[in-house]
Design a protein around this motif. Structure first.
Motif, short mmCIF file in Angstrom:
data_model
loop_
_atom_site.label_atom_id
_atom_site.label_comp_id
_atom_site.label_asym_id
_atom_site.label_seq_id
_atom_site.Cartn_x
_atom_site.Cartn_y
_atom_site.Cartn_z
N TYR A 230 34.12 20.04 -66.18
CA TYR A 230 32.84 20.01 -66.91
C TYR A 230 33.07 19.65 -68.38
N GLY A 302 28.22 24.86 -63.68
CA GLY A 302 29.24 25.86 -63.37
C GLY A 302 28.71 26.93 -62.44
N GLY A 324 22.61 21.09 -63.71
CA GLY A 324 23.09 20.18 -62.68
C GLY A 324 24.31 20.78 -62.03
N LEU A 331 34.51 15.57 -59.79
CA LEU A 331 34.81 15.39 -61.21
C LEU A 331 33.69 15.82 -62.14
N THR A 403 30.90 20.46 -50.17
CA THR A 403 30.93 21.30 -51.37
C THR A 403 31.15 22.78 -51.08
N ASP A 405 28.68 24.67 -50.66
CA ASP A 405 27.49 25.30 -51.24
C ASP A 405 26.32 25.18 -50.28
C1 3UK Z 1 29.23 25.93 -58.42
C2 3UK Z 1 26.97 25.44 -59.35
C3 3UK Z 1 24.85 26.18 -58.83
C4 3UK Z 1 29.12 25.42 -57.02
C5 3UK Z 1 31.73 21.73 -62.55
C6 3UK Z 1 30.01 20.61 -63.78
O1 3UK Z 1 31.65 24.01 -61.87
C7 3UK Z 1 32.23 22.93 -61.81
O2 3UK Z 1 33.34 22.77 -61.02
P1 3UK Z 1 34.15 23.89 -60.21
O3 3UK Z 1 35.12 23.17 -59.36
O4 3UK Z 1 33.08 24.65 -59.31
C8 3UK Z 1 32.23 23.95 -58.42
C9 3UK Z 1 31.26 24.94 -57.80
O5 3UK Z 1 30.56 25.68 -58.82
N1 3UK Z 1 28.30 25.25 -59.35
C10 3UK Z 1 28.60 24.38 -60.31
N2 3UK Z 1 27.49 23.99 -60.96
C11 3UK Z 1 26.44 24.65 -60.40
N3 3UK Z 1 26.18 26.20 -58.59
N4 3UK Z 1 24.28 25.45 -59.81
C12 3UK Z 1 25.03 24.68 -60.62
N5 3UK Z 1 24.46 23.97 -61.61
O6 3UK Z 1 29.49 26.47 -56.15
C13 3UK Z 1 30.16 24.30 -56.99
O7 3UK Z 1 30.60 23.97 -55.69
O8 3UK Z 1 34.69 24.91 -61.16
C14 3UK Z 1 30.48 21.72 -63.10
C15 3UK Z 1 30.78 19.51 -63.95
C16 3UK Z 1 32.03 19.48 -63.40
C17 3UK Z 1 32.51 20.60 -62.71
N6 3UK Z 1 33.76 20.56 -62.20
#
Ligand code: 3UK
Length: 524
Positions: A230, A302, A324, A331, A403, A405
């Protein structure tokens, strides 16, 4: 921007991300523009190019060659982009690591990646020094120190001053691995996630330029550090893709530290996470622009942004919070709200250039309005996990990335987060998303944080259990707990109320700040 600019096709041969992100800015006349500002240094694109060139010469001279890895354990200063893009220019693969990990986790990642060198910030030497020393007793490992080091390791400054300012660009391919990021994951070993040269520019064009409208006059400040995907996008790839400026904060992003950066550097874009917004909203000094009279947009990612936090931020600070969802595997952000059209409580819609779908357990599409796993397709997905074939095969399935999710698409077409696949549970045959119950709990004025897990009752049936952190000064008596149950029944639905509530001083979190529900499940 036009669709041809946005849906970019990298050249089929000879593409190096550093040439595009660094050298192009100088070539196109932006050499005198500020690229990075940290508390001690203001660095223009021309100066950045010079530093990157010196790094690109220094690494191979030490014996760190193309396709080999260099680990970065660095705070956010101008040295980080110089080392990162300098390595990329030479075809060496940088791996920024979280500076908050344990010695065991760093050791695992340095060994797993077979890094030839580690670049470490001087202020982290206390903790990282013993780790790299121990490895260096067993095998060859170069240790390079950024900043003023009392002892140990080669100084980055001296290495750079001994290296020439002109450097050749490694003749890399758009589809070649450029850098790795370790994906923390809530279970199992961390996964070295391999990203390609073309990916930073894809995320910059599709999300930063396409959705956020990034331009050369933007000044961005990301409270999320550069070692997170991020932060790496927010404060490197995004501004560099258009010759804009990023402000870097090496310290911990407390509300006070963040607001002081906002006042001093007046960013136009601020990138944070929900927990930080909540803490800032509780701070007496939070006001318009969070201190910046030029703030035009705030981004959140995040974890899901609770509606209430978005609304209060917008009211107090005066900018929308664009939530978002992104992941280390993709990425950056691939489903997002749009500035000017934010729907709080939702993650928005797929970013143009990405496709998303919701699948059931058998891989079929779910019916409209039903919950399913979010699966996404887009040009920035990783090449796979290093030495973890099974996990790679499960996550990266052809063009689609799973994902983990759970999402629901509303009648409005917006995507609504419903928790992780592995956290969901059924009560009386009806799905309960822990996130739903938590969202209801935190709207109660006694609650600071909440986590919900499924727990077996005496009949062996799963029911919700809540762990809550109360706001300072609130007493945890029986009547409050009854009040919380009633509150959830009213807000989220009767079957969802927590049958047990445990008050805690804090909740277990991953290094990236995500609540570890699996730990609470084990403890409950
Ligand atoms: C969760 C969200 C709900 C979700 C990331 C922006 O967070 C980032 O990367 P990670 O690999 O985690 C990914 C997981 O985090 N998540 C992230 N954003 C949201 N859940 N609403 C959101 N807005 O479980 C996802 O699978 O640490 C965030 C840009 C790049 C990133 N790597």
């Amino acid at each position: 921007m036009t669709d041809t600019e946005r849906f970019w096709t990298p050249p089929s041969s000879g593409y190096n991300a550093a040439a595009d992100m660094v050298d192009r800015n100088v070539r196109e006349g932006r050499g005198a523009k500020l690229a990075f500002i940290d508390p001690t240094t203001r660095m223009t694109y021309a100066q950045l190019q010079e530093r990157c060139n010196r790094v690109a010469n220094a690494l191979p001279r030490l014996g760190v060659l193309r396709e080999q890895r260099v680990v970065l354990i660095m705070t956010d200063t101008v040295d980080l982009p110089a080392v990162f893009w300098g390595a990329v220019k030479a075809g060496v693969v940088p791996i920024p690591l979280n500076t908050l990990l344990t010695p065991e986790q760093w050791t695992y990642m340095i060994e797993d990646s077979r890094a030839e060198a580690v670049v470490v910030s001087a202020e982290l030497l206390d903790r990282v020094g013993p780790v790299v020393d121990e490895i260096a007793r067993r095998r060859k490992l170069h240790v390079i120190v950024s900043g003023e080091a009392a002892s140990g390791g080669t100084s980055l400054a001296s290495l750079l001053s001994a290296s020439p300012v002109d450097a050749a660009t490694a003749d890399t391919h758009a589809d070649e691995v450029a850098f790795w990021l370790y994906s923390s994951g809530s279970t199992g070993a961390p996964k070295g996630t391999r990203h390609l040269h073309a990916s930073p520019m894809h995320t910059a064009k599709l999300f930063a330029q396409g959705v956020l409208g990034f331009g050369p006059d933007d000044v961005v400040f990301s409270a999320a550090k550069l070692f997170f995907a991020y932060g790496l996008g927010n404060a490197m790839s995004f501004p560099m893709s258009v010759g804009a400026t990023a402000v870097l904060l090496p310290e911990r992003p407390t509300p006070d530290a963040v607001m002081s950066v906002m006042r001093a550097h007046r960013p136009t874009v601020f990138c944070g996470v929900p927990t930080l917004f909540a803490a800032m909203l509780a701070h007496k000094d939070l006001g318009p622009g969070a201190g910046s009279d030029r703030l035009r947009i705030t981004t959140s990612a995040g974890e899901a942004l609770p509606e209430d936090i978005g609304l209060r931020w917008q009211e107090k600070v005066g900018t929308e919070v664009v939530d978002g969802i992104g992941s280390t595997e993709m990425l950056h952000i691939f489903v997002s709200n749009r500035p000017g059209n934010v729907r709080y409580g939702s993650s928005g819609k797929p970013v143009p250039g990405y496709e998303a779908k919701l699948l059931d357990d058998d891989g079929g599409h779910v019916a409209q309005g039903e919950i399913g796993e979010l699966v996404v397709k887009g040009p920035s997905s990783a090449d796979g996990y290093w030495l973890q074939r099974e996990k790679s095969r499960r996550t990266f399935r052809g063009e689609w990335t799973h994902t983990g999710d759970k999402y629901r698409i509303g009648d409005d077409g917006y995507y609504y987060y419903c928790g992780r696949t592995d956290d969901m549970f059924k009560v009386s045959g009806i799905w309960v998303s822990p996130f739903d119950v938590e969202s209801a709990l935190i709207t109660h004025n006694a609650v600071l944080e909440a986590a919900v897990v499924g727990k077996e009752d005496s009949d062996g049936l799963i029911k919700p259990k809540a762990f809550v952190v109360l706001k300072p000064g609130v007493a945890a008596d029986e009547s409050l707990l009854e009040d919380l149950k009633a509150h959830v029944k009213a807000k989220a639905g009767a079957w969802k109320y927590p049958r047990w509530i445990e008050v805690r001083a804090d909740l277990p979190k991953t290094a990236t700040g995500k609540i570890q529900r699996f730990k609470l499940r084990e403890e409950s």
